[in-house]
Design a protein around this motif. Structure first.
Motif, mmCIF file in Angstrom:
data_model
loop_
_atom_site.group_PDB
_atom_site.id
_atom_site.type_symbol
_atom_site.label_atom_id
_atom_site.label_comp_id
_atom_site.label_asym_id
_atom_site.label_seq_id
_atom_site.Cartn_x
_atom_site.Cartn_y
_atom_site.Cartn_z
ATOM 1 N N THR A 3 0.821 -1.214 0.000
ATOM 2 C CA THR A 3 0.000 0.000 0.000
ATOM 3 C C THR A 3 0.853 1.260 0.000
ATOM 4 N N LYS A 4 2.158 1.126 0.129
ATOM 5 C CA LYS A 4 3.044 2.283 0.079
ATOM 6 C C LYS A 4 3.431 2.501 -1.379
ATOM 7 N N ASP A 5 2.753 3.420 -2.041
ATOM 8 C CA ASP A 5 2.943 3.594 -3.472
ATOM 9 C C ASP A 5 3.685 4.879 -3.837
ATOM 10 N N LEU A 126 -1.545 2.713 -7.677
ATOM 11 C CA LEU A 126 -2.619 3.025 -6.739
ATOM 12 C C LEU A 126 -3.922 2.355 -7.155
ATOM 13 N N ASN A 127 -4.252 2.402 -8.437
ATOM 14 C CA ASN A 127 -5.471 1.740 -8.914
ATOM 15 C C ASN A 127 -5.391 0.237 -8.741
ATOM 16 N N ASP A 128 -4.226 -0.344 -9.003
ATOM 17 C CA ASP A 128 -4.050 -1.783 -8.828
ATOM 18 C C ASP A 128 -4.207 -2.177 -7.358
ATOM 19 N N THR A 129 -3.638 -1.381 -6.479
ATOM 20 C CA THR A 129 -3.763 -1.663 -5.049
ATOM 21 C C THR A 129 -5.212 -1.563 -4.588
ATOM 22 N N LYS A 130 -5.931 -0.553 -5.080
ATOM 23 C CA LYS A 130 -7.349 -0.402 -4.720
ATOM 24 C C LYS A 130 -8.171 -1.591 -5.200
ATOM 25 N N LEU A 133 -7.430 -4.598 -3.011
ATOM 26 C CA LEU A 133 -8.030 -4.469 -1.690
ATOM 27 C C LEU A 133 -9.539 -4.661 -1.735
ATOM 28 N N GLN A 134 -10.184 -4.278 -2.833
ATOM 29 C CA GLN A 134 -11.622 -4.464 -2.980
ATOM 30 C C GLN A 134 -11.983 -5.942 -3.104
ATOM 31 N N GLN A 135 -11.061 -6.766 -3.613
ATOM 32 C CA GLN A 135 -11.304 -8.188 -3.705
ATOM 33 C C GLN A 135 -11.432 -8.820 -2.322
ATOM 34 N N PHE A 136 -10.734 -8.273 -1.338
ATOM 35 C CA PHE A 136 -10.777 -8.814 0.018
ATOM 36 C C PHE A 136 -11.882 -8.202 0.851
#
Length: 137
Positions: A3-5, A126-130, A133-136
């Protein structure tokens, strides 16, 4: 997943690069003042140090190549600025032409595009991380 992007830092660097470029634009045509070369030299040295530190980090091959090209451009631009400092006659002004200044401006613009590329990469991360995270959630 990380999450540190570095999005905020990258956005700030890109903004400062664009502002620096905007500050240098009016000085390009002034051949009687050394301030353009001083400004370009300070900006390029700062970006050069930033790019050298980024080369040591682990990143994608494309950005490694972009950073290497930026380091080479930085060395050439700093050399051109020091050459301008060495050949400047303080009493009579600078003996360089507009094409010399425009070449330096193109090099500075290349540094600005490197910062924009870093910013776009941070947006993608950032979009990939979001999405991950939405999958979980």
């Amino acid at each position: 997943m990380n999450t540190k992007d570095g999005f905020t830092i990258s956005a700030f660097k890109m903004l400062l690069s664009v502002v620096s470029l905007a500050i240098m634009l009016p000085m390009v045509d002034d051949l009687t003042n050394i301030s353009f070369y001083v400004t370009v030299n300070v900006y390029v040295l700062g970006k050069f140090i930033d790019l050298v530190s980024k080369i040591m980090e682990r990143q994608r091959k494309l950005f490694f190549i972009i950073y290497l090209i930026g380091v080479v451009i930085g060395m050439i631009a700093v050399g051109m600025c020091f050459f301008a400092f060495a050949n400047t006659d303080i009493a009579n002004g600078i003996s360089f032409t507009l094409p010399y200044n425009y070449i330096l401006l193109v090099m500075v613009t290349a540094f600005c595009f490197i910062d924009i590329a870093d910013f776009v990469l941070c947006i993608c991360k950032l979009n990939d991380t979001k999405q991950r995270l939405q999958q979980f959630g």
